[in-house]
Design a protein around this motif. Structure first.
Motif, PDB file in Angstrom:
ATOM      1  N   SER A 249      10.802  12.776   8.532  1.00 55.96           N
ATOM      2  CA  SER A 249      10.892  11.310   8.501  1.00 55.96           C
ATOM      3  C   SER A 249       9.563  10.630   8.170  1.00 55.96           C
ATOM      4  O   SER A 249       9.477   9.400   8.171  1.00 55.96           O
ATOM      5  CB  SER A 249      11.393  10.790   9.854  1.00 55.96           C
ATOM      6  OG  SER A 249      10.499  11.152  10.890  1.00 55.96           O
ATOM      7  N   ASP A 250       8.556  11.436   7.862  1.00 55.08           N
ATOM      8  CA  ASP A 250       7.219  10.874   7.576  1.00 55.08           C
ATOM      9  C   ASP A 250       7.232  10.167   6.222  1.00 55.08           C
ATOM     10  O   ASP A 250       7.570  10.774   5.202  1.00 55.08           O
ATOM     11  CB  ASP A 250       6.187  12.005   7.584  1.00 55.08           C
ATOM     12  CG  ASP A 250       4.765  11.476   7.637  1.00 55.08           C
ATOM     13  OD1 ASP A 250       4.403  10.689   6.743  1.00 55.08           O
ATOM     14  OD2 ASP A 250       4.034  11.851   8.566  1.00 55.08           O
ATOM     15  N   THR A 251       6.848   8.899   6.233  1.00 46.98           N
ATOM     16  CA  THR A 251       6.837   8.144   4.973  1.00 46.98           C
ATOM     17  C   THR A 251       5.457   8.072   4.307  1.00 46.98           C
ATOM     18  O   THR A 251       5.360   7.916   3.098  1.00 46.98           O
ATOM     19  CB  THR A 251       7.338   6.706   5.202  1.00 46.98           C
ATOM     20  OG1 THR A 251       6.503   6.067   6.175  1.00 46.98           O
ATOM     21  CG2 THR A 251       8.784   6.721   5.696  1.00 46.98           C
ATOM     22  N   ALA A 252       4.403   8.194   5.103  1.00 49.62           N
ATOM     23  CA  ALA A 252       3.047   8.052   4.547  1.00 49.62           C
ATOM     24  C   ALA A 252       2.730   9.177   3.574  1.00 49.62           C
ATOM     25  O   ALA A 252       2.250   8.947   2.450  1.00 49.62           O
ATOM     26  CB  ALA A 252       2.025   8.020   5.685  1.00 49.62           C
ATOM     27  N   THR A 253       2.990  10.434   3.991  1.00 42.55           N
ATOM     28  CA  THR A 253       2.692  11.552   3.093  1.00 42.55           C
ATOM     29  C   THR A 253       3.657  11.589   1.909  1.00 42.55           C
ATOM     30  O   THR A 253       3.281  11.986   0.793  1.00 42.55           O
ATOM     31  CB  THR A 253       2.774  12.879   3.862  1.00 42.55           C
ATOM     32  OG1 THR A 253       4.073  12.998   4.497  1.00 42.55           O
ATOM     33  CG2 THR A 253       1.683  12.955   4.940  1.00 42.55           C
ATOM     34  N   LEU A 254       4.910  11.181   2.142  1.00 44.34           N
ATOM     35  CA  LEU A 254       5.881  11.149   1.053  1.00 44.34           C
ATOM     36  C   LEU A 254       5.467  10.135  -0.002  1.00 44.34           C
ATOM     37  O   LEU A 254       5.502  10.427  -1.211  1.00 44.34           O
ATOM     38  CB  LEU A 254       7.266  10.813   1.604  1.00 44.34           C
ATOM     39  CG  LEU A 254       8.389  10.690   0.567  1.00 44.34           C
ATOM     40  CD1 LEU A 254       8.611  12.035  -0.128  1.00 44.34           C
ATOM     41  CD2 LEU A 254       9.681  10.194   1.216  1.00 44.34           C
ATOM     42  N   GLN A 255       5.032   8.917   0.446  1.00 50.00           N
ATOM     43  CA  GLN A 255       4.602   7.874  -0.496  1.00 50.00           C
ATOM     44  C   GLN A 255       3.348   8.306  -1.249  1.00 50.00           C
ATOM     45  O   GLN A 255       3.228   8.092  -2.462  1.00 50.00           O
ATOM     46  CB  GLN A 255       4.325   6.576   0.268  1.00 50.00           C
ATOM     47  CG  GLN A 255       3.966   5.396  -0.634  1.00 50.00           C
ATOM     48  CD  GLN A 255       5.137   4.947  -1.475  1.00 50.00           C
ATOM     49  OE1 GLN A 255       6.118   4.419  -0.953  1.00 50.00           O
ATOM     50  NE2 GLN A 255       5.064   5.160  -2.776  1.00 50.00           N
ATOM     51  N   ALA A 256       2.409   8.946  -0.543  1.00 45.81           N
ATOM     52  CA  ALA A 256       1.170   9.385  -1.189  1.00 45.81           C
ATOM     53  C   ALA A 256       1.457  10.426  -2.273  1.00 45.81           C
ATOM     54  O   ALA A 256       0.900  10.364  -3.380  1.00 45.81           O
ATOM     55  CB  ALA A 256       0.220   9.957  -0.147  1.00 45.81           C
ATOM     56  N   GLY A 257       2.345  11.379  -1.991  1.00 47.81           N
ATOM     57  CA  GLY A 257       2.690  12.383  -2.990  1.00 47.81           C
ATOM     58  C   GLY A 257       3.336  11.750  -4.229  1.00 47.81           C
ATOM     59  O   GLY A 257       3.030  12.124  -5.372  1.00 47.81           O
ATOM     60  N   ARG A 258       4.231  10.783  -3.999  1.00 46.13           N
ATOM     61  CA  ARG A 258       4.890  10.120  -5.137  1.00 46.13           C
ATOM     62  C   ARG A 258       3.898   9.295  -5.973  1.00 46.13           C
ATOM     63  O   ARG A 258       3.970   9.281  -7.208  1.00 46.13           O
ATOM     64  CB  ARG A 258       6.007   9.211  -4.616  1.00 46.13           C
ATOM     65  CG  ARG A 258       7.225   9.979  -4.094  1.00 46.13           C
ATOM     66  CD  ARG A 258       8.265   9.037  -3.532  1.00 46.13           C
ATOM     67  NE  ARG A 258       9.474   9.751  -3.131  1.00 46.13           N
ATOM     68  CZ  ARG A 258      10.509   9.178  -2.520  1.00 46.13           C
ATOM     69  NH1 ARG A 258      10.464   7.869  -2.215  1.00 46.13           N
ATOM     70  NH2 ARG A 258      11.563   9.892  -2.202  1.00 46.13           N
ATOM     71  N   ASP A 259       2.978   8.602  -5.290  1.00 47.69           N
ATOM     72  CA  ASP A 259       2.005   7.777  -6.016  1.00 47.69           C
ATOM     73  C   ASP A 259       1.091   8.624  -6.904  1.00 47.69           C
ATOM     74  O   ASP A 259       0.833   8.276  -8.059  1.00 47.69           O
ATOM     75  CB  ASP A 259       1.156   6.973  -5.028  1.00 47.69           C
ATOM     76  CG  ASP A 259       1.941   5.845  -4.378  1.00 47.69           C
ATOM     77  OD1 ASP A 259       3.046   5.510  -4.882  1.00 47.69           O
ATOM     78  OD2 ASP A 259       1.450   5.299  -3.361  1.00 47.69           O
ATOM     79  N   VAL A 260       0.593   9.727  -6.364  1.00 46.83           N
ATOM     80  CA  VAL A 260      -0.309  10.578  -7.154  1.00 46.83           C
ATOM     81  C   VAL A 260       0.455  11.281  -8.276  1.00 46.83           C
ATOM     82  O   VAL A 260      -0.071  11.462  -9.388  1.00 46.83           O
ATOM     83  CB  VAL A 260      -1.010  11.601  -6.223  1.00 46.83           C
ATOM     84  CG1 VAL A 260      -1.814  12.603  -7.053  1.00 46.83           C
ATOM     85  CG2 VAL A 260      -1.937  10.878  -5.244  1.00 46.83           C
ATOM     86  N   ALA A 261       1.710  11.662  -8.011  1.00 48.85           N
ATOM     87  CA  ALA A 261       2.522  12.264  -9.073  1.00 48.85           C
ATOM     88  C   ALA A 261       2.763  11.267 -10.209  1.00 48.85           C
ATOM     89  O   ALA A 261       2.701  11.624 -11.404  1.00 48.85           O
ATOM     90  CB  ALA A 261       3.849  12.758  -8.502  1.00 48.85           C
TER      91      ALA A 261
END
Length: 288
Positions: A249-261
Motif C-alpha cells: 500500500s506504499d504510495t511514496a516509493t510507487l510514485q517515485a519509481g513511476r516518475d523516474v521511469a
C-alpha cells in the motif's frame, strides 16, 4: 387734231433721237478698266485661297503630337507604343515531380542499432542533475555503465538480459525525501529483443549506491517495474534509504519509481528526436 409741218416732232414738241458716231476711245477705256478690276479680284482671291490652305497646313502641323481640348491625342499624333519584351523578365518557378522523402521518425531510429548511432553513455542518457515530473523533483546521486549486463542485476534478471542479447546496461540513482530509485536501461540491437526482455522480466535490477545514497533494496522488500521503448528495456527498483520495508500500500516509493521511469522514457525519446532532426537536416542539404 391737226398737225403742223413736220408732224408731231415739229418745233415745240419731242424730237426723235438722232443717230450719232460712238465714242470708241471712251469705250476702250471702260473695257480696260473692267479687265483690270477682274484681274485684281482674281489675284486677290488666289492669295486668299493660298493663305487659307497655308493656315490649314500650319494648323495640322501644330496639332500633330499635341492633345486637343478634350485631353485626347489628335488623330494624326498618336505615339508609337513601346516595344514589349517577348518573354517575362522574371523566370517562372519550376517544380520537381519527385516528392521529398518523409522526415524520419524518432521511434524508427531508436528501434535499430543500425540507425541509432549517437554516442551513448550514462552521462549522455542522464545528463541532468535532477529528474522532474510535474511538481516533483529527484536529485541524481550516482550513475554507472557496464557491458556485462548480468553484473548489474540480482536474482533472475541477469539471464533474461543476456539471453536476449543485451549489449550494455546503464544505471542511475535519484533520491527525494528519503526515497531512492535506481533506473537500469538495457540496450539491445533491435526492438524485438527489448520487448522480449521486458516481457520475460524477473526481479531485479541491482540498486546503485553513491552520492550520499547508501546501499538499499538488497535485503528488504522494494517496488520494481519493467518497460521498453525502441531497442531499450528499462527497469526500476525503489525503496527507502533507511532500509524500511516497502508495503503493497506504499504510495511514496510507487510514485517515485513511476516518475523516474517516465523521465527515462522521455530521455530515450529525446535521443531519437535529436537524431531524426539531424537526418532531416542532412537530407535537406543534399537536395539543395
Amino acid at each position: 387734231m391737226s398737225f403742223g409741218q413736220g408732224g408731231p416732232y415739229g418745233p415745240g414738241g419731242s424730237q426723235a433721237p438722232q443717230p450719232s458716231t460712238p465714242d470708241w476711245a471712251a469705250l476702250a477705256d471702260q473695257s480696260a478698266a473692267r479687265n483690270r478690276r477682274r484681274k485684281l479680284l482674281f489675284i486677290g482671291g488666289g492669295a486668299l485661297a493660298t493663305a487659307a490652305v497655308a493656315a490649314i497646313v500650319a494648323t495640322a502641323v501644330v496639332s500633330s503630337g499635341h492633345k486637343d481640348n478634350g485631353g485626347g491625342d489628335s488623330a494624326g499624333g498618336l505615339p508609337t507604343p513601346p516595344d514589349l519584351p517577348s518573354e517575362s523578365a522574371t523566370p517562372e518557378p519550376t517544380f520537381s515531380n519527385v516528392a521529398p522523402p518523409a522526415p524520419p521518425k524518432p521511434l524508427d531510429i531508436i528501434s535499430s542499432a543500425r540507425r541509432d548511432k549517437a554516442p551513448l553513455s550514462a552521462g549522455s542518457l542522464f545528463p541532468d542533475k535532477r529528474a522532474t515530473k510535474d511538481d516533483r523533483s529527484y536529485t541524481k546521486a550516482a550513475s554507472a555503465s557496464t557491458t556485462s549486463c548480468s553484473a548489474a542485476t540480482q536474482g533472475a534478471l541477469g539471464p533474461v538480459l543476456v539471453n536476449n542479447g543485451c549489449r550494455k546496461l546503464l544505471r542511475a540513482t535519484f533520491t527525494r525525501d528519503g526515497v531512492a530509485v535506481t533506473i537500469g536501461v538495457a540496450v539491445f540491437d533491435g526492438k524485438a529483443a527489448a520487448e522480449k526482455a521486458k516481457d520475460g522480466y524477473k526481479p531485479n535490477i541491482a540498486s546503485l549506491s553513491g552520492g550520499g545514497v547508501p546501499t538499499f533494496c538488497r535485503r528488504t522488500a522494494c517496488q520494481s517495474s519493467a518497460n521498453a521503448i525502441g531497442r531499450y528495456a528499462y527497469f526500476t527498483i525503489s525503496g527507502y534509504t533507511s532500509g524500511k520495508a516497502v508495503t503493497s500500500s506504499d504510495t511514496a516509493t510507487l510514485q517515485a519509481g513511476r516518475d523516474v521511469a517516465d523521465y527515462t522514457f522521455r530521455r530515450i525519446l529525446a535521443r531519437g528526436n535529436a537524431q531524426a532532426s539531424a537526418e532531416a537536416a542532412s537530407a535537406a542539404s543534399a537536395t539543395n
